[in-house]
Design a protein around this motif. Structure first.
Motif, PDB file in Angstrom:
ATOM      1  N   ARG A 322       0.855  -1.197   0.000  1.00 44.70           N
ATOM      2  CA  ARG A 322       0.000   0.000   0.000  1.00 44.70           C
ATOM      3  C   ARG A 322       0.889   1.244   0.000  1.00 44.70           C
ATOM      4  O   ARG A 322       1.800   1.357   0.810  1.00 44.70           O
ATOM      5  N   TYR A 323       0.599   2.161  -0.903  1.00 42.62           N
ATOM      6  CA  TYR A 323       1.410   3.370  -1.049  1.00 42.62           C
ATOM      7  C   TYR A 323       0.675   4.548  -0.429  1.00 42.62           C
ATOM      8  O   TYR A 323      -0.441   4.889  -0.831  1.00 42.62           O
ATOM      9  N   THR A 324       1.308   5.155   0.575  1.00 39.34           N
ATOM     10  CA  THR A 324       0.725   6.299   1.268  1.00 39.34           C
ATOM     11  C   THR A 324       1.801   7.366   1.426  1.00 39.34           C
ATOM     12  O   THR A 324       2.927   7.205   0.953  1.00 39.34           O
ATOM     13  N   ILE A 325       1.466   8.413   2.128  1.00 38.00           N
ATOM     14  CA  ILE A 325       2.445   9.466   2.391  1.00 38.00           C
ATOM     15  C   ILE A 325       3.664   8.908   3.130  1.00 38.00           C
ATOM     16  O   ILE A 325       4.786   9.397   2.948  1.00 38.00           O
ATOM     17  N   LEU A 326       3.477   7.870   3.936  1.00 40.48           N
ATOM     18  CA  LEU A 326       4.602   7.284   4.673  1.00 40.48           C
ATOM     19  C   LEU A 326       5.584   6.609   3.723  1.00 40.48           C
ATOM     20  O   LEU A 326       6.803   6.787   3.836  1.00 40.48           O
ATOM     21  N   GLU A 327       5.071   5.827   2.786  1.00 42.97           N
ATOM     22  CA  GLU A 327       5.950   5.175   1.811  1.00 42.97           C
ATOM     23  C   GLU A 327       6.567   6.205   0.866  1.00 42.97           C
ATOM     24  O   GLU A 327       7.721   6.071   0.439  1.00 42.97           O
ATOM     25  N   HIS A 328       5.796   7.220   0.538  1.00 39.86           N
ATOM     26  CA  HIS A 328       6.279   8.258  -0.377  1.00 39.86           C
ATOM     27  C   HIS A 328       7.469   9.010   0.214  1.00 39.86           C
ATOM     28  O   HIS A 328       8.476   9.242  -0.471  1.00 39.86           O
ATOM     29  N   LEU A 329       7.376   9.370   1.482  1.00 36.60           N
ATOM     30  CA  LEU A 329       8.449  10.137   2.119  1.00 36.60           C
ATOM     31  C   LEU A 329       9.606   9.243   2.560  1.00 36.60           C
ATOM     32  O   LEU A 329      10.764   9.667   2.535  1.00 36.60           O
ATOM     33  N   ASP A 330       9.276   8.030   2.992  1.00 36.83           N
ATOM     34  CA  ASP A 330      10.290   7.068   3.440  1.00 36.83           C
ATOM     35  C   ASP A 330      11.272   7.721   4.419  1.00 36.83           C
ATOM     36  O   ASP A 330      12.495   7.675   4.244  1.00 36.83           O
ATOM     37  N   LEU A 331      10.729   8.319   5.464  1.00 32.35           N
ATOM     38  CA  LEU A 331      11.542   9.052   6.432  1.00 32.35           C
ATOM     39  C   LEU A 331      12.377   8.104   7.290  1.00 32.35           C
ATOM     40  O   LEU A 331      11.938   7.000   7.632  1.00 32.35           O
ATOM     41  N   SER A 332      13.560   8.554   7.646  1.00 30.59           N
ATOM     42  CA  SER A 332      14.376   7.802   8.600  1.00 30.59           C
ATOM     43  C   SER A 332      13.767   7.969   9.991  1.00 30.59           C
ATOM     44  O   SER A 332      12.910   8.832  10.218  1.00 30.59           O
ATOM     45  N   GLU A 333      14.226   7.180  10.945  1.00 27.22           N
ATOM     46  CA  GLU A 333      13.675   7.282  12.297  1.00 27.22           C
ATOM     47  C   GLU A 333      13.955   8.657  12.902  1.00 27.22           C
ATOM     48  O   GLU A 333      13.103   9.215  13.604  1.00 27.22           O
ATOM     49  N   ASP A 334      15.122   9.202  12.637  1.00 23.67           N
ATOM     50  CA  ASP A 334      15.431  10.549  13.138  1.00 23.67           C
ATOM     51  C   ASP A 334      14.511  11.590  12.504  1.00 23.67           C
ATOM     52  O   ASP A 334      14.052  12.525  13.182  1.00 23.67           O
ATOM     53  N   GLU A 335      14.235  11.438  11.217  1.00 26.18           N
ATOM     54  CA  GLU A 335      13.330  12.375  10.536  1.00 26.18           C
ATOM     55  C   GLU A 335      11.906  12.239  11.072  1.00 26.18           C
ATOM     56  O   GLU A 335      11.197  13.240  11.238  1.00 26.18           O
ATOM     57  N   ILE A 336      11.502  11.011  11.350  1.00 27.16           N
ATOM     58  CA  ILE A 336      10.178  10.801  11.948  1.00 27.16           C
ATOM     59  C   ILE A 336      10.118  11.474  13.314  1.00 27.16           C
ATOM     60  O   ILE A 336       9.139  12.147  13.651  1.00 27.16           O
ATOM     61  N   ARG A 337      11.174  11.314  14.087  1.00 22.44           N
ATOM     62  CA  ARG A 337      11.212  11.901  15.435  1.00 22.44           C
ATOM     63  C   ARG A 337      11.061  13.426  15.365  1.00 22.44           C
ATOM     64  O   ARG A 337      10.311  14.019  16.144  1.00 22.44           O
ATOM     65  N   ARG A 338      11.757  14.044  14.429  1.00 23.38           N
ATOM     66  CA  ARG A 338      11.640  15.502  14.282  1.00 23.38           C
ATOM     67  C   ARG A 338      10.233  15.893  13.847  1.00 23.38           C
ATOM     68  O   ARG A 338       9.665  16.874  14.345  1.00 23.38           O
ATOM     69  N   SER A 339       9.670  15.128  12.927  1.00 22.63           N
ATOM     70  CA  SER A 339       8.329  15.467  12.434  1.00 22.63           C
ATOM     71  C   SER A 339       7.281  15.300  13.526  1.00 22.63           C
ATOM     72  O   SER A 339       6.346  16.101  13.627  1.00 22.63           O
ATOM     73  N   VAL A 340       7.432  14.266  14.345  1.00 21.77           N
ATOM     74  CA  VAL A 340       6.481  14.055  15.439  1.00 21.77           C
ATOM     75  C   VAL A 340       6.586  15.190  16.450  1.00 21.77           C
ATOM     76  O   VAL A 340       5.571  15.693  16.950  1.00 21.77           O
ATOM     77  N   GLY A 341       7.814  15.627  16.739  1.00 20.93           N
ATOM     78  CA  GLY A 341       7.993  16.756  17.646  1.00 20.93           C
ATOM     79  C   GLY A 341       7.321  18.013  17.121  1.00 20.93           C
ATOM     80  O   GLY A 341       6.639  18.732  17.870  1.00 20.93           O
ATOM     81  N   GLU A 342       7.487  18.280  15.835  1.00 20.22           N
ATOM     82  CA  GLU A 342       6.855  19.452  15.224  1.00 20.22           C
ATOM     83  C   GLU A 342       5.335  19.308  15.212  1.00 20.22           C
ATOM     84  O   GLU A 342       4.603  20.281  15.436  1.00 20.22           O
ATOM     85  N   TYR A 343       4.877  18.100  14.959  1.00 22.05           N
ATOM     86  CA  TYR A 343       3.434  17.829  14.945  1.00 22.05           C
ATOM     87  C   TYR A 343       2.811  18.123  16.308  1.00 22.05           C
ATOM     88  O   TYR A 343       1.789  18.819  16.409  1.00 22.05           O
ATOM     89  N   VAL A 344       3.432  17.608  17.344  1.00 22.21           N
ATOM     90  CA  VAL A 344       2.904  17.816  18.697  1.00 22.21           C
ATOM     91  C   VAL A 344       2.938  19.295  19.064  1.00 22.21           C
ATOM     92  O   VAL A 344       1.977  19.832  19.638  1.00 22.21           O
ATOM     93  N   GLU A 345       4.026  19.954  18.716  1.00 24.55           N
ATOM     94  CA  GLU A 345       4.153  21.377  19.040  1.00 24.55           C
ATOM     95  C   GLU A 345       3.131  22.218  18.279  1.00 24.55           C
ATOM     96  O   GLU A 345       2.566  23.175  18.815  1.00 24.55           O
ATOM     97  N   THR A 346       2.868  21.841  17.036  1.00 24.75           N
ATOM     98  CA  THR A 346       1.970  22.632  16.192  1.00 24.75           C
ATOM     99  C   THR A 346       0.498  22.355  16.467  1.00 24.75           C
ATOM    100  O   THR A 346      -0.329  23.276  16.492  1.00 24.75           O
TER     101      THR A 346
END
Length: 349
Positions: A322-346
């Motif tokens: 299944r192809y979604t935004i997650l597969e499209h971006l294929d973020l590393s764990e560090d990139e996911i961690r940064r995005s989650v931090g920004e998500y929570v803050e925003t």
């Protein structure tokens, strides 16, 4: 011809018509009906109904083993049809059992926790977690608003999260169409989008009969969208990949609809950040979740940042292919961690 149930009855007092629904010769010519009931209101409903030719089976849990055992009983008893009365687990078990036995199934929902009421899929537990199985769509759907109002409010509100997550799932499907050439069914998208939009901006709540009716109809329409598509695609994208990852890694955390809502909001946030999509959809989804007292960030369901990061990283493995935004971006764990931090803050409270 569009696949759809013979009967969809959503109203107060709808349970009273169940006897006539089950006596419909298009469902059962001789009236030999099995009735599967869950541990909640289902047993009481079955006891209150005058169904002389029906045999009642108790359904405990929502596993593939329980569904298989019920299917064997239906088949060996030569029943013509089966009615599943209860919540999501009971209905999913009954759908699978009916498909296994090759008989039509009538869904009688006592809560609105998710969109499986009329869908052609069943989500069942197995030894390695939870899986989604293709099944036949219910031949009839009965939702009595009076019984829904008697269900725990949290279960009813969670249906809001599930149906609103359609908006994220549609965006993922359209992304797959652009990037991977995956066929996108316009009718299925229309059904799924209309279902979500019907609930998204409403100002009333689960205390309102009118809202419950709209939510019930939206969940049924969402199920029909999946039937048209022949898969869960119009109602399941990154939102549900994250949901299934959380339930696999952290069993017992929250419920289906609540996690679908968080997954949809996070996936929509990623689209704004990485695909330059409009923030309006993110804010609309967030406002809807908050209005219905649904969680919006991991801590709302008892997860810390690292647990959510792990779930997001694991999410694509829950639906290979299944192809979604997650597969499209294929973020590393560090990139996911940064995005989650920004998500929570925003988007946190």
């Amino acid at each position: 011809m569009l696949p759809s149930p013979l009967t969809i009855d959503v109203r107060r007092g709808a349970i009273a018509s169940l006897g006539s629904v089950l006596s419909d010769r298009r469902i059962a010519t001789e009236g030999r009906i099995a009735v599967a009931v869950g541990p909640g209101q289902g047993a009481q409903i079955a006891a209150d109904l005058d169904l002389p030719n029906c045999e009642v089976f108790q359904v405990e849990g929502g596993s593939i083993d329980v569904a298989t055992e019920l299917g064997k009983k239906i088949r060996s008893g030569a029943y013509e049809a089966v009615a599943g009365i209860g919540g999501g687990k009971t209905i999913d078990v009954t759908k699978y059992a009916a498909s296994m036995a090759g008989v039509p199934m009538v869904a009688v929902a006592t809560n609105l926790a998710h969109d499986g009421i009329a869908s052609p899929t069943a989500s069942l537990e197995h030894e390695s977690g939870k899986g989604t199985y293709g099944v036949s769509m219910p031949i009839a759907v009965v939702i009595d608003v009076d019984y829904v109002r008697a269900a725990p409010p949290r279960l009813v509100r969670s249906g809001v999260g599930d149906v609103v997550s359609n908006l994220s799932a549609i965006a993922d499907w359209e992304l797959a169409g652009r990037e991977q050439g995956e066929p996108v069914d316009g009718m299925a998208v229309t059904f799924a989008r209309v279902a979500a939009e019907a609930v998204l901006h409403r100002r009333d709540s689960v205390e309102s009969q009118e809202f419950l009716t709209v939510l019930a109809e939206a969940l049924v329409l969402s199920g029909m969208a999946m039937s048209v598509a022949g898969s869960s695609r119009p109602a399941s994208g990154a939102c549900h990949e994250i949901l299934h990852a959380i339930t696999h890694l952290y069993p017992g955390v929250s419920n289906h609809g609540e996690l679908a809502g968080i997954g949809a909001l996070y996936a929509s946030f990623l689209r704004v950040k990485h695909l330059d999509e409009s923030e309006r959809r993110v804010q609309d989804i967030r406002a809807c979740l908050l209005r219905h007292e649904l969680p919006v960030v991991p801590s709302d369901v008892g997860l810390d940042t690292e647990q959510f990061v792990r779930a997001v990283a694991h999410a694509p493995a829950t639906r290979p292919g299944r192809y979604t935004i997650l597969e499209h971006l294929d973020l590393s764990e560090d990139e996911i961690r940064r995005s989650v931090g920004e998500y929570v803050e925003t988007l946190g409270r």
